[in-house]
Write a protein that holds these residues in place. Structure first.
Motif, PDB file in Angstrom:
ATOM      1  N   LEU A   1      -3.469  12.998  -0.483  1.00 30.94           N
ATOM      2  CA  LEU A   1      -2.562  12.168   0.303  1.00 30.94           C
ATOM      3  C   LEU A   1      -1.876  13.005   1.374  1.00 30.94           C
ATOM      4  N   GLU A   2      -1.718  12.421   2.565  1.00 32.47           N
ATOM      5  CA  GLU A   2      -1.063  13.095   3.666  1.00 32.47           C
ATOM      6  C   GLU A   2      -0.076  12.145   4.331  1.00 32.47           C
ATOM      7  N   SER A   3       0.909  12.725   5.001  1.00 33.77           N
ATOM      8  CA  SER A   3       1.812  11.928   5.821  1.00 33.77           C
ATOM      9  C   SER A   3       1.202  11.825   7.213  1.00 33.77           C
ATOM     10  N   ILE A   4       0.843  10.615   7.587  1.00 34.17           N
ATOM     11  CA  ILE A   4       0.197  10.370   8.874  1.00 34.17           C
ATOM     12  C   ILE A   4       1.027   9.347   9.631  1.00 34.17           C
ATOM     13  N   ASP A   5       1.582   9.773  10.767  1.00 34.52           N
ATOM     14  CA  ASP A   5       2.468   8.905  11.571  1.00 34.52           C
ATOM     15  C   ASP A   5       3.613   8.366  10.726  1.00 34.52           C
TER      16      ASP A   5
ATOM     17  N   GLU B   1       0.831  -1.203   0.000  1.00 36.79           N
ATOM     18  CA  GLU B   1       0.000   0.000   0.000  1.00 36.79           C
ATOM     19  C   GLU B   1       0.867   1.255   0.000  1.00 36.79           C
ATOM     20  N   GLN B   2       1.941   1.241   0.813  1.00 35.74           N
ATOM     21  CA  GLN B   2       2.849   2.390   0.812  1.00 35.74           C
ATOM     22  C   GLN B   2       3.501   2.590  -0.550  1.00 35.74           C
ATOM     23  N   ARG B   3       3.879   1.513  -1.188  1.00 34.74           N
ATOM     24  CA  ARG B   3       4.501   1.632  -2.512  1.00 34.74           C
ATOM     25  C   ARG B   3       3.523   2.218  -3.526  1.00 34.74           C
ATOM     26  N   ILE B   4       2.285   1.804  -3.464  1.00 40.46           N
ATOM     27  CA  ILE B   4       1.267   2.365  -4.363  1.00 40.46           C
ATOM     28  C   ILE B   4       1.142   3.870  -4.144  1.00 40.46           C
ATOM     29  N   LEU B   5       1.062   4.283  -2.875  1.00 46.19           N
ATOM     30  CA  LEU B   5       0.860   5.692  -2.567  1.00 46.19           C
ATOM     31  C   LEU B   5       2.112   6.522  -2.830  1.00 46.19           C
ATOM     32  N   GLU B   6       3.285   5.962  -2.579  1.00 50.61           N
ATOM     33  CA  GLU B   6       4.520   6.696  -2.834  1.00 50.61           C
ATOM     34  C   GLU B   6       4.707   6.964  -4.327  1.00 50.61           C
ATOM     35  N   ARG B   7       4.398   5.971  -5.152  1.00 46.73           N
ATOM     36  CA  ARG B   7       4.508   6.187  -6.600  1.00 46.73           C
ATOM     37  C   ARG B   7       3.535   7.261  -7.054  1.00 46.73           C
ATOM     38  N   ALA B   8       2.303   7.206  -6.551  1.00 46.74           N
ATOM     39  CA  ALA B   8       1.309   8.212  -6.926  1.00 46.74           C
ATOM     40  C   ALA B   8       1.743   9.595  -6.476  1.00 46.74           C
ATOM     41  N   LYS B   9       2.274   9.704  -5.263  1.00 47.58           N
ATOM     42  CA  LYS B   9       2.715  10.996  -4.739  1.00 47.58           C
ATOM     43  C   LYS B   9       3.820  11.586  -5.606  1.00 47.58           C
ATOM     44  N   LEU B  10       4.776  10.781  -6.003  1.00 49.19           N
ATOM     45  CA  LEU B  10       5.855  11.270  -6.862  1.00 49.19           C
ATOM     46  C   LEU B  10       5.325  11.761  -8.203  1.00 49.19           C
ATOM     47  N   GLU B  11       4.386  11.033  -8.762  1.00 48.67           N
ATOM     48  CA  GLU B  11       3.800  11.468 -10.032  1.00 48.67           C
ATOM     49  C   GLU B  11       3.045  12.788  -9.867  1.00 48.67           C
ATOM     50  N   LEU B  12       2.344  12.936  -8.770  1.00 53.37           N
ATOM     51  CA  LEU B  12       1.583  14.155  -8.527  1.00 53.37           C
ATOM     52  C   LEU B  12       2.504  15.338  -8.240  1.00 53.37           C
TER      53      LEU B  12
ATOM     54  N   LYS C   1       3.738   7.818   7.538  1.00 54.27           N
ATOM     55  CA  LYS C   1       3.373   7.052   6.342  1.00 54.27           C
ATOM     56  C   LYS C   1       2.345   7.822   5.524  1.00 54.27           C
ATOM     57  N   LEU C   2       2.405   7.616   4.212  1.00 49.52           N
ATOM     58  CA  LEU C   2       1.396   8.220   3.356  1.00 49.52           C
ATOM     59  C   LEU C   2       0.062   7.509   3.559  1.00 49.52           C
ATOM     60  N   ALA C   3      -0.993   8.294   3.567  1.00 47.09           N
ATOM     61  CA  ALA C   3      -2.326   7.708   3.739  1.00 47.09           C
ATOM     62  C   ALA C   3      -3.365   8.724   3.290  1.00 47.09           C
ATOM     63  N   TYR C   4      -4.575   8.217   3.064  1.00 46.65           N
ATOM     64  CA  TYR C   4      -5.713   9.098   2.831  1.00 46.65           C
ATOM     65  C   TYR C   4      -6.307   9.432   4.197  1.00 46.65           C
ATOM     66  N   PRO C   5      -6.574  10.725   4.451  1.00 45.82           N
ATOM     67  CA  PRO C   5      -7.121  11.113   5.766  1.00 45.82           C
ATOM     68  C   PRO C   5      -8.521  10.559   5.982  1.00 45.82           C
ATOM     69  N   ASP C   6      -8.948  10.543   7.233  1.00 41.89           N
ATOM     70  CA  ASP C   6     -10.239   9.959   7.586  1.00 41.89           C
ATOM     71  C   ASP C   6     -11.401  10.611   6.834  1.00 41.89           C
ATOM     72  N   ASP C   7     -11.323  11.936   6.644  1.00 42.10           N
ATOM     73  CA  ASP C   7     -12.454  12.589   5.987  1.00 42.10           C
ATOM     74  C   ASP C   7     -12.603  12.173   4.541  1.00 42.10           C
ATOM     75  N   VAL C   8     -11.500  11.705   3.919  1.00 45.80           N
ATOM     76  CA  VAL C   8     -11.568  11.175   2.551  1.00 45.80           C
ATOM     77  C   VAL C   8     -12.037   9.721   2.566  1.00 45.80           C
ATOM     78  N   VAL C   9     -11.504   8.944   3.496  1.00 45.22           N
ATOM     79  CA  VAL C   9     -11.894   7.535   3.577  1.00 45.22           C
ATOM     80  C   VAL C   9     -13.361   7.399   3.957  1.00 45.22           C
ATOM     81  N   ASN C  10     -13.817   8.245   4.862  1.00 43.63           N
ATOM     82  CA  ASN C  10     -15.179   8.118   5.364  1.00 43.63           C
ATOM     83  C   ASN C  10     -16.162   9.109   4.766  1.00 43.63           C
ATOM     84  N   GLY C  11     -15.690   9.977   3.865  1.00 41.28           N
ATOM     85  CA  GLY C  11     -16.532  11.034   3.325  1.00 41.28           C
ATOM     86  C   GLY C  11     -17.586  10.531   2.368  1.00 41.28           C
TER      87      GLY C  11
END
Length: 370
Positions: free
Chosen positions: A354-358, A278-289, A360-370
């Protein structure tokens, strides 16, 4: 091959990024390669064992349709698994292991599956040269294999295809043209990665390995293409079933590409006993963005995989069904994951969040639960 079997637009979404370190990819028909001398064929005639996958889900954000019973014909013969590598870095047995690992994840894999890999040398073109490959958008590369090995690679594909059983007459009628097209790619040094599908129950993944691609890259590309090969109902197959022009569904390609890349990264991690996919997926996306903040879901495989992960986190997509290929066991996915659907539109609008949370890259709660 049946008309349209070489769908050069299936990987349209990833061509803009050249997602695999420079290898242009075409889905639904192609060749694979790596460097070095020819090796022995690796053959396994027993079916793969499906690995279990446990989805992480919250209550679904959308109501997905029940999977319809597959319309695939019953095939009363033993499954065949065949692989051949012409690379010094990747033995045929190793390539067969990749093939078996990929097939083993799928709930209803094709009866026949073949893997082929061969090397190409230094690029002779800075840009794709369709004139060199009868319209196909690939760059020419210098030869690595000698003439005898090239002949052997060409013959391997043609002979595998000609020995297939259970194909419809209209499929068999296209075999000669299909083999000739693959031959052009191999002899011309095309940087191709794709998933030939001569028949519904006979599929393959093939790859021309360029000098800037290492073994891990080759494995990633192979798993990605194998997933396409094992997806029985992509746009080309669904267009006549739904009585829709294939080009009218181009905006669905994001789902086919994103799931294939998610599958590849997750399976690589599984093989390596890692839990960081999951981190690898998000890290690649972050670099592209970071390189292009305006990237859209339609234009980049890396952000497409991140979009798939976001849907998994939101509970609107089953990771287990992504990994076992059941979303592509029929054409229901065409309507379910159309960008006009509210859940898909939400993901298209929020995959950049995407945000750095603890740490690690992750989607914040308001995006996951929105």
């Amino acid at each position: 091959y049946a008309e349209g079997i070489f769908n050069l637009l299936e990987r349209k979404a990833s061509l803009a990024v050249v997602a695999f370190a420079g290898a242009l990819s075409v889905t639904l028909f192609g060749c694979s390669g790596a460097g070095g001398s020819g090796g022995n064929n690796a053959v396994l005639d027993s079916p793969g064992t499906k690995a279990s996958a446990t989805p992480t889900e919250t209550p679904p954000a959308v109501n997905l349709p029940e999977e319809a019973e597959s319309s695939s014909p019953t095939v009363d013969r033993e499954p065949t698994r065949v692989a051949k590598s012409f690379a010094t870095a990747v033995a045929s047995d190793e390539l067969l292991g990749w093939l078996e690992a990929a097939v083993g994840e799928i709930s209803d894999p094709p009866t026949d599956f073949m893997g082929l890999l061969w090397p190409v040398g230094t690029a002779l073109d800075d840009e794709p040269d369709p004139a060199a490959f009868d319209g196909d958008p690939f760059r020419e590369h210098a030869a690595v294999l000698d003439d005898a090995a090239i002949d052997e690679a060409v013959a391997f594909f043609a002979e595998w295809q000609s020995g297939l059983q259970g194909c419809e007459p209209e499929e068999v009628s296209g075999f000669e043209d299909g083999a000739l097209r693959v031959e052009r790619w191999i002899r011309g040094g095309a940087d191709v990665a794709t998933a030939p599908d001569p028949c519904l129950e006979s599929r393959s993944a093939i790859l021309a390995l360029t000098p800037d691609q290492d073994v891990e890259t080759a494995r990633h590309i192979f798993f990605h293409e194998a997933y396409h090969g094992m997806s029985k109902y992509l746009l080309r197959q669904c267009a006549p079933i739904l009585n829709r022009p294939e080009e009218s569904m181009d905006d669905l390609r994001w789902f086919a590409e994103g799931t294939a890349d998610f599958f590849s990264l997750a399976l690589q991690a599984q093989q390596d006993d890692r839990d960081d996919y999951e981190q690898r997926i998000l890290e690649r996306a972050k670099l592209e963005l970071q390189g292009d903040p305006e990237l859209t879901m339609a234009s980049n495989t890396y952000v497409q995989a991140a979009g798939i992960l976001l849907m998994v986190k939101r509970g609107s997509l089953s990771e287990a069904k992504v990994m076992d290929g059941t979303y592509f066991s029929n054409c229901d996915w065409i309507d379910t994951f159309d960008p006009s659907q509210s859940e898909v539109k939400f993901v298209f609008d929020n995959f950049r969040q995407l945000e750095s949370i603890d740490g690690k890259l992750a989607y914040p709660d308001d995006v996951v639960n929105g």
